[in-house]
Design a protein around this motif. Structure first.
Motif, PDB file in Angstrom:
ATOM      1  N   THR A  67      32.519  10.043  84.818  1.00  9.21           N
ATOM      2  CA  THR A  67      31.825   9.460  85.875  1.00  9.21           C
ATOM      3  C   THR A  67      30.249   9.535  85.456  1.00  9.21           C
ATOM      4  N   CYS A  68      29.994  10.592  85.262  1.00  6.57           N
ATOM      5  CA  CYS A  68      28.351  10.837  85.024  1.00  6.57           C
ATOM      6  C   CYS A  68      27.723  11.036  83.789  1.00  6.57           C
ATOM      7  N   LEU A  69      28.669  11.161  82.782  1.00  6.89           N
ATOM      8  CA  LEU A  69      27.790  11.347  81.431  1.00  6.89           C
ATOM      9  C   LEU A  69      28.128  10.490  80.293  1.00  6.89           C
ATOM     10  N   PHE A  70      29.244  10.727  79.979  1.00  6.82           N
ATOM     11  CA  PHE A  70      29.818   9.773  78.607  1.00  6.82           C
ATOM     12  C   PHE A  70      31.394   9.247  79.016  1.00  6.82           C
ATOM     13  N   GLN A  71      31.476   7.899  78.631  1.00  7.96           N
ATOM     14  CA  GLN A  71      32.643   7.438  78.521  1.00  7.96           C
ATOM     15  C   GLN A  71      33.052   6.694  77.093  1.00  7.96           C
ATOM     16  N   VAL A  72      34.360   6.659  76.758  1.00  5.30           N
ATOM     17  CA  VAL A  72      34.643   6.322  75.204  1.00  5.30           C
ATOM     18  C   VAL A  72      35.270   5.047  75.329  1.00  5.30           C
ATOM     19  N   PHE A  73      34.877   4.044  74.580  1.00  5.78           N
ATOM     20  CA  PHE A  73      35.455   2.779  74.484  1.00  5.78           C
ATOM     21  C   PHE A  73      35.667   2.540  72.780  1.00  5.78           C
ATOM     22  N   THR A  74      36.990   1.616  72.484  1.00  8.87           N
ATOM     23  CA  THR A  74      37.403   1.255  71.356  1.00  8.87           C
ATOM     24  C   THR A  74      36.897  -0.001  70.918  1.00  8.87           C
ATOM     25  N   ILE A  75      36.470  -0.344  69.666  1.00 12.32           N
ATOM     26  CA  ILE A  75      35.657  -1.457  69.338  1.00 12.32           C
ATOM     27  C   ILE A  75      36.725  -2.200  68.740  1.00 12.32           C
ATOM     28  N   ASN A  93      26.689   6.397  77.011  1.00 14.85           N
ATOM     29  CA  ASN A  93      25.834   7.076  77.902  1.00 14.85           C
ATOM     30  C   ASN A  93      25.760   6.515  79.359  1.00 14.85           C
ATOM     31  N   LYS A  94      26.524   7.204  80.412  1.00 14.90           N
ATOM     32  CA  LYS A  94      26.824   6.721  81.779  1.00 14.90           C
ATOM     33  C   LYS A  94      25.631   7.194  82.363  1.00 14.90           C
ATOM     34  N   LEU A  95      24.983   8.221  81.961  1.00 17.27           N
ATOM     35  CA  LEU A  95      23.912   8.862  82.642  1.00 17.27           C
ATOM     36  C   LEU A  95      22.639   8.232  82.739  1.00 17.27           C
ATOM     37  N   ALA A  96      22.266   7.451  81.766  1.00 21.07           N
ATOM     38  CA  ALA A  96      21.149   6.740  81.469  1.00 21.07           C
ATOM     39  C   ALA A  96      20.946   5.676  82.588  1.00 21.07           C
ATOM     40  N   LEU A  98      21.738   5.675  85.561  1.00 26.67           N
ATOM     41  CA  LEU A  98      21.721   6.659  86.861  1.00 26.67           C
ATOM     42  C   LEU A  98      20.332   7.292  86.817  1.00 26.67           C
ATOM     43  N   THR A  99      19.584   7.351  85.731  1.00 27.65           N
ATOM     44  CA  THR A  99      18.341   8.090  85.656  1.00 27.65           C
ATOM     45  C   THR A  99      17.151   7.026  85.272  1.00 27.65           C
ATOM     46  N   GLY A 100      17.568   5.590  85.524  1.00 30.53           N
ATOM     47  CA  GLY A 100      16.283   4.739  85.533  1.00 30.53           C
ATOM     48  C   GLY A 100      16.379   3.977  84.399  1.00 30.53           C
ATOM     49  N   TRP A 101      17.189   4.171  83.299  1.00 32.10           N
ATOM     50  CA  TRP A 101      17.231   3.601  82.130  1.00 32.10           C
ATOM     51  C   TRP A 101      17.587   2.158  82.340  1.00 32.10           C
ATOM     52  N   GLU A 102      16.719   1.221  81.496  1.00 34.39           N
ATOM     53  CA  GLU A 102      17.316  -0.383  81.533  1.00 34.39           C
ATOM     54  C   GLU A 102      17.237  -0.732  79.961  1.00 34.39           C
ATOM     55  N   PRO A 103      18.208  -1.707  79.779  1.00 34.84           N
ATOM     56  CA  PRO A 103      18.339  -2.168  78.378  1.00 34.84           C
ATOM     57  C   PRO A 103      17.155  -2.460  77.858  1.00 34.84           C
ATOM     58  N   GLU A 104      17.021  -2.359  76.470  1.00 32.12           N
ATOM     59  CA  GLU A 104      15.783  -2.714  75.783  1.00 32.12           C
ATOM     60  C   GLU A 104      16.266  -3.437  74.467  1.00 32.12           C
ATOM     61  N   PRO A 105      15.496  -4.369  74.222  1.00 35.64           N
ATOM     62  CA  PRO A 105      15.928  -5.174  72.783  1.00 35.64           C
ATOM     63  C   PRO A 105      16.066  -4.285  71.726  1.00 35.64           C
ATOM     64  N   VAL A 233      26.094  -3.884  82.756  1.00 35.52           N
ATOM     65  CA  VAL A 233      26.125  -3.200  81.362  1.00 35.52           C
ATOM     66  C   VAL A 233      26.548  -1.475  81.992  1.00 35.52           C
ATOM     67  N   VAL A 234      27.627  -1.136  81.216  1.00 36.69           N
ATOM     68  CA  VAL A 234      27.753   0.296  81.692  1.00 36.69           C
ATOM     69  C   VAL A 234      26.725   1.340  80.981  1.00 36.69           C
ATOM     70  N   GLY A 235      26.265   1.006  79.929  1.00 34.13           N
ATOM     71  CA  GLY A 235      25.339   1.916  79.259  1.00 34.13           C
ATOM     72  C   GLY A 235      25.089   1.810  77.764  1.00 34.13           C
ATOM     73  N   PRO A 236      24.032   2.510  77.271  1.00 37.26           N
ATOM     74  CA  PRO A 236      23.901   2.164  75.776  1.00 37.26           C
ATOM     75  C   PRO A 236      24.710   2.965  74.852  1.00 37.26           C
ATOM     76  N   VAL A 237      25.284   2.442  73.625  1.00 34.35           N
ATOM     77  CA  VAL A 237      26.071   3.251  72.867  1.00 34.35           C
ATOM     78  C   VAL A 237      25.174   4.417  72.187  1.00 34.35           C
ATOM     79  N   SER A 238      25.704   5.571  72.464  1.00 33.70           N
ATOM     80  CA  SER A 238      25.014   6.684  71.923  1.00 33.70           C
ATOM     81  C   SER A 238      25.521   7.123  70.497  1.00 33.70           C
ATOM     82  N   ALA A 239      26.736   7.011  70.278  1.00 30.73           N
ATOM     83  CA  ALA A 239      27.523   7.561  69.138  1.00 30.73           C
ATOM     84  C   ALA A 239      28.738   7.116  68.685  1.00 30.73           C
TER      85      ALA A 239
END
Length: 255
Positions: A67-75, A93-96, A98-105, A233-239
Motif C-alpha cells: 500500500t505504501c512502499l512497493f508493489q510488484v508487477f510482471t512484464i 515505488n508507490k511511496l513516490a 504520496l511524497t509529491g513525485w510527478e512523472p518526468e521524461p 500512474v501507479v509510480g516509477p519503476v525502481s528495480a
C-alpha cells in the motif's frame, strides 16, 4: 583511627549492613524470583494458534508494504525490451506519488489502462485458484490478478509538444536522445505523427522497443489524444527484482 581487618574492603559496617539496603535487596530478590516463576509457568502456545497468528502478521506487513512502499508487477510483453524483458518482475515505488513525485521524461512508469489499450482479460477457469490469487494479489505477494496495467517510458508531460518525423523524436522542437531504444529501432520506427501537445495532468508514453509497442502513438483518437492521465500512474519503476540474473536498480524514483 579506622583499621581495615583482613578480608574486608574498607567500607564501614554501616554502609554494608544498613537495614534499608538489606530490605531493598530482599525486594529485588523477590521481584526477580517472581519473574522467573512466571516465565517458568508459561506454557508454549500450540502450533495451530501460533501459525495463524504468524500468517496474519505476515499478510499485514505485506499489505502495508504494497500500500505504501512497493508493489510488484510482471512484464507481459516485449514492448520495453531490452530495458525490461518478458517475465521480469519489477518493483514500483508507490511511496513516490504520496511524497509529491510527478512523472518526468525518461522515467519508466507503471500505469492503469486508461481504456482500450488492453484486450479484455479472460475469466479464471479455476475459481479456487482464482480466489487464492486474488487474496495474494491484494496483499501484494503476487502481481495484480487482472493484469490491467502497462509499463512504458515517459516521453513528455503536460504542456509539452511531441512530434516524430523520419527517425527523430522531438519534444518542444528539441531532439530526444534515446540510448535505451531496442537495438535496430529508431525513435519513430516508421510511424510519423504530431505535433501533439500533451494536456495538463497527462503524460505521453512510449515503449523502448519502439517497433513493438502499442503506446500513446497508437491511441491518438482516444481521450487525452493518446496521453495517459497522471492519476492512472501507479509510480516509477525502481528495480527489476526477478529473475536475479536480470536484477537492475533504476533508483528511488526510476531513471
Amino acid at each position: 583511627m579506622a583499621v581495615n581487618l583482613p578480608g574486608t574492603t574498607g567500607e564501614s559496617e554501616s554502609e554494608t549492613t544498613a537495614p534499608g539496603g538489606r530490605a531493598e535487596a530482599r525486594r529485588r530478590g523477590r521481584r526477580a524470583g517472581g519473574r522467573k516463576a512466571r516465565r517458568a509457568g508459561r506454557k508454549p502456545r500450540p502450533w495451530w494458534i501460533e501459525l495463524p497468528v504468524m500468517v496474519v502478521v505476515g499478510l499485514a506487513v505485506a499489505l502495508l508494504i504494497k500500500t505504501c512502499l512497493f508493489q510488484v508487477f510482471t512484464i507481459p510483453s516485449g514492448s520495453m525490451e531490452n530495458t525490461l524483458r518478458v517475465g521480469d518482475r519489477v518493483a514500483v515505488n508507490k511511496l513516490a506519488p504520496l511524497t509529491g513525485w510527478e512523472p518526468e521524461p525518461g522515467q519508466p512508469v507503471v500505469f492503469k489502462d486508461p481504456g482500450g489499450w488492453l484486450p479484455p482479460q479472460p475469466a479464471d477457469s479455476n475459481p479456487v485458484a482464482g480466489a487464492a490469487t486474488s487474496v495474494l494479489s491484494f496483499v501484494g505477494l503476487v502481481p495484480p490478478k487482472d493484469d490491467n496495467y502497462l509499463v512504458k517510458r515517459v516521453i513528455a508531460t503536460g504542456g509539452h509538444t511531441v512530434e516524430c518525423k523520419g527517425t527523430a523524436l522531438t519534444v518542444d522542437g528539441k531532439k530526444v536522445d534515446e540510448p535505451y531504444l531496442h537495438p535496430g529501432d529508431d525513435s519513430c520506427a516508421g510511424l510519423d505523427f504530431g505535433p501533439v501537445t500533451v494536456p495538463a495532468g497527462y503524460v505521453w508514453v512510449e515503449g523502448d522497443h519502439r517497433s513493438d509497442s502499442a503506446d500513446s502513438r497508437y491511441h491518438r483518437q482516444g481521450p487525452g489524444g493518446g496521453a495517459v492521465p497522471v492519476d492512472n500512474v501507479v509510480g516509477p519503476v525502481s528495480a527489476v527484482v526477478w529473475p536475479l540474473g536480470h536484477f537492475d536498480w533504476f533508483g528511488w524514483v526510476g531513471r
